[in-house]
Design a protein around this motif. Structure first.
Motif, mmCIF file in Angstrom:
data_model
loop_
_atom_site.group_PDB
_atom_site.id
_atom_site.type_symbol
_atom_site.label_atom_id
_atom_site.label_comp_id
_atom_site.label_asym_id
_atom_site.label_seq_id
_atom_site.Cartn_x
_atom_site.Cartn_y
_atom_site.Cartn_z
ATOM 1 N N GLU A 279 26.352 4.581 -62.963
ATOM 2 C CA GLU A 279 25.767 5.783 -63.555
ATOM 3 C C GLU A 279 24.481 5.468 -64.131
ATOM 4 O O GLU A 279 23.597 6.295 -64.462
ATOM 5 C CB GLU A 279 26.857 6.395 -64.498
ATOM 6 C CG GLU A 279 28.169 6.799 -63.759
ATOM 7 C CD GLU A 279 29.249 5.950 -63.617
ATOM 8 O OE1 GLU A 279 30.369 6.188 -63.526
ATOM 9 O OE2 GLU A 279 28.982 4.910 -63.775
ATOM 10 N N ASP A 280 24.353 4.275 -64.851
ATOM 11 C CA ASP A 280 23.226 3.862 -65.837
ATOM 12 C C ASP A 280 22.374 3.026 -65.021
ATOM 13 O O ASP A 280 21.167 2.975 -65.508
ATOM 14 C CB ASP A 280 23.800 3.201 -67.042
ATOM 15 C CG ASP A 280 24.591 4.413 -67.742
ATOM 16 O OD1 ASP A 280 24.211 5.183 -67.966
ATOM 17 O OD2 ASP A 280 25.725 3.787 -68.103
ATOM 18 N N THR B 222 19.052 3.234 -60.315
ATOM 19 C CA THR B 222 17.777 4.005 -60.694
ATOM 20 C C THR B 222 17.085 4.559 -59.324
ATOM 21 O O THR B 222 16.353 5.631 -59.255
ATOM 22 C CB THR B 222 16.813 3.567 -61.556
ATOM 23 O OG1 THR B 222 16.197 2.336 -61.067
ATOM 24 C CG2 THR B 222 17.466 3.433 -63.095
ATOM 25 N N GLU C 25 33.592 8.751 -54.093
ATOM 26 C CA GLU C 25 33.417 8.040 -55.493
ATOM 27 C C GLU C 25 31.991 7.647 -55.811
ATOM 28 O O GLU C 25 31.478 8.203 -57.030
ATOM 29 C CB GLU C 25 34.204 6.937 -55.751
ATOM 30 C CG GLU C 25 34.508 6.424 -57.072
ATOM 31 C CD GLU C 25 35.118 5.260 -57.176
ATOM 32 O OE1 GLU C 25 34.878 4.720 -58.161
ATOM 33 O OE2 GLU C 25 36.233 4.988 -56.558
ATOM 34 N N HIS D 163 29.187 8.729 -54.405
ATOM 35 C CA HIS D 163 28.167 9.865 -54.678
ATOM 36 C C HIS D 163 28.310 10.695 -55.935
ATOM 37 O O HIS D 163 27.619 11.106 -56.660
ATOM 38 C CB HIS D 163 28.318 10.582 -53.355
ATOM 39 C CG HIS D 163 27.908 12.125 -53.508
ATOM 40 N ND1 HIS D 163 27.982 13.418 -53.848
ATOM 41 C CD2 HIS D 163 26.332 12.020 -53.156
ATOM 42 C CE1 HIS D 163 26.974 13.903 -53.716
ATOM 43 N NE2 HIS D 163 25.975 13.491 -53.045
ATOM 44 N N SER D 164 29.489 10.703 -56.180
ATOM 45 C CA SER D 164 30.002 11.544 -57.537
ATOM 46 C C SER D 164 29.399 10.782 -58.766
ATOM 47 O O SER D 164 29.174 11.533 -59.831
ATOM 48 C CB SER D 164 31.714 11.909 -57.536
ATOM 49 O OG SER D 164 32.364 10.650 -57.973
ATOM 50 N N ARG D 165 29.472 9.481 -58.796
ATOM 51 C CA ARG D 165 29.127 8.739 -60.092
ATOM 52 C C ARG D 165 27.715 8.611 -60.042
ATOM 53 O O ARG D 165 27.147 8.269 -61.063
ATOM 54 C CB ARG D 165 29.591 7.583 -60.053
ATOM 55 C CG ARG D 165 31.336 7.746 -60.310
ATOM 56 C CD ARG D 165 31.955 6.438 -60.193
ATOM 57 N NE ARG D 165 31.699 5.387 -61.188
ATOM 58 C CZ ARG D 165 32.066 4.127 -61.293
ATOM 59 N NH1 ARG D 165 33.071 3.688 -60.366
ATOM 60 N NH2 ARG D 165 31.583 3.431 -61.898
ATOM 61 N N VAL D 166 26.760 8.317 -59.124
ATOM 62 C CA VAL D 166 25.464 8.448 -59.293
ATOM 63 C C VAL D 166 24.629 9.452 -59.747
ATOM 64 O O VAL D 166 24.925 10.447 -59.435
ATOM 65 C CB VAL D 166 24.736 8.204 -57.735
ATOM 66 C CG1 VAL D 166 23.041 8.038 -57.645
ATOM 67 C CG2 VAL D 166 25.106 6.724 -57.196
ATOM 68 N N ARG D 167 23.838 9.154 -60.431
ATOM 69 C CA ARG D 167 23.197 10.298 -61.480
ATOM 70 C C ARG D 167 21.659 10.543 -60.852
ATOM 71 O O ARG D 167 21.033 11.684 -61.054
ATOM 72 C CB ARG D 167 22.886 10.192 -62.781
ATOM 73 C CG ARG D 167 24.544 9.901 -63.585
ATOM 74 C CD ARG D 167 24.127 9.454 -65.089
ATOM 75 N NE ARG D 167 25.562 9.484 -65.837
ATOM 76 C CZ ARG D 167 25.587 8.760 -66.830
ATOM 77 N NH1 ARG D 167 24.615 8.174 -67.513
ATOM 78 N NH2 ARG D 167 26.786 8.730 -67.579
ATOM 79 N N LYS E 192 20.215 11.508 -54.460
ATOM 80 C CA LYS E 192 21.393 10.891 -53.710
ATOM 81 C C LYS E 192 21.522 11.762 -52.681
ATOM 82 O O LYS E 192 21.418 12.979 -52.637
ATOM 83 C CB LYS E 192 22.851 10.660 -54.648
ATOM 84 C CG LYS E 192 22.997 12.041 -55.105
ATOM 85 C CD LYS E 192 24.063 11.485 -56.185
ATOM 86 C CE LYS E 192 24.671 12.987 -56.968
ATOM 87 N NZ LYS E 192 25.733 12.702 -57.738
#
Length: 305
Positions: free
Chosen positions: A234-235, A238, A257, A259-263, A266
């Motif tokens: 998540e952090d 980049t 999972e 995809h859902s966590r990447v901010r 994407k």
């Protein structure tokens, strides 16, 4: 394609370097590293993608993981996630030193466990400017929770107990124990993807003498079980990411999972009716994945004006 070697600390890495059609060594090219699955070698699906992506204008590099295939490292047949990630960083080192590779235009394309390793590498090495995965697997989570991801992390405790006992036995002189990546025998309880993995790795479909379908049980499991390819994604991730997965893959949960966590930027591509292994060598699905990868990497590895 040219067979090459490059250093990864004290380990000599064996790779295959692919150049685009009409290659001109006075020009500069974007480059892609293709990362093979656990138990694979460069001559299998990683090399297939490297060849196809080179046909589309990229310089590409497929290599054998350290401790595996034709690469060095002792003991051989060790599956070490930290080493696998460092392999990718060393591949970036190699590509950046080539006069015809643009150092700021390097991406990574990872298959299966190689996709998970590629995620960790991109998070921790920002020389990698774009990232793609196909049939991604977070090997640590998969080994803990099972192929379908329906178990719990604590389910791995008995596995670690067995690994500890085996390591003690080997220290006392017992024969080294190996585990298989793909099952040598299948039954009605074998996940469909793993039955296909057996067909891929252990038959004429894609069998290769350098892919022995085994890893050091005790020493590998103690490294794999605690590994999480997506930790801090998540952090720290980049870079833009493309995630390709089959709708019928038992491993699909890893891609969703991730995809859902990447901010950041994407894209998740679901391919109807495709299984995990279809993306290894089935022309229809490989070509579809390449058709997604080419515009993605062309966009994000574009020459800066």
């Amino acid at each position: 394609m040219t067979s090459i070697t490059f250093p990864n600390g004290p380990i000599s890495m064996a790779g295959d370097l692919f150049l685009p059609p009409d290659f001109d060594d006075r020009a500069t090219y974007s480059a892609l590293i293709t990362v093979h699955p656990g138990g694979g070698v460069k001559e299998q699906t990683a090399g297939l993608y490297a060849a196809k992506l080179a046909e589309q204008g990229f310089v590409t590099l497929a290599f054998d993981a350290s401790f595996q295939g034709e690469s060095g490292g002792d003991p051989h047949h060790l599956e070490d996630p930290d080493a696998r990630v460092e392999d990718i960083r060393a591949a970036v080192d190699y590509l950046q030193a080539l006069d015809y590779v643009a150092a700021e235009r390097i991406g990574v394309w990872g298959i299966c466990a190689g996709g998970g390793y590629a995620v960790t590498a991109a998070m921790t090495d920002h020389r990698i400017k774009a990232l793609g995965t196909v049939s991604a697997v977070n090997i640590g989570a998969s080994w803990r929770r099972g192929w379908y991801g329906t178990g719990t992390d604590a389910d791995a405790v008995p596995v670690l107990d067995a690994a500890a006992q085996q390591r003690t036995a080997e220290a006392d002189g017992a024969e080294t124990a190996y585990a298989a990546y793909a099952p040598a025998e299948i039954d009605e309880d074998t996940p469909y993807d793993l039955a296909q993995a057996r067909e891929y790795y252990l038959t004429d479909r894609a069998q290769h003498p350098n892919a022995k379908n085994k890893y050091l049980m005790a020493k590998s499991l103690s490294k794999i079980i605690a590994y999480d390819a997506f930790h801090l994604v998540e952090d720290l991730l980049t870079q833009p990411i493309l995630i390709v997965a089959g709708s019928e893959a038992g491993s699909l949960w890893a891609s969703t999972e991730l995809h859902s966590r990447v901010r950041g930027e994407k894209k998740l591509v679901f391919v109807a009716d495709a299984t995990h292994m279809d993306f290894y060598d089935v022309p229809k699905y490989v070509d579809l994945a390449v058709a997604e990868a080419v515009p993605f990497f062309t966009k994000y590895l574009a020459r800066e004006e």
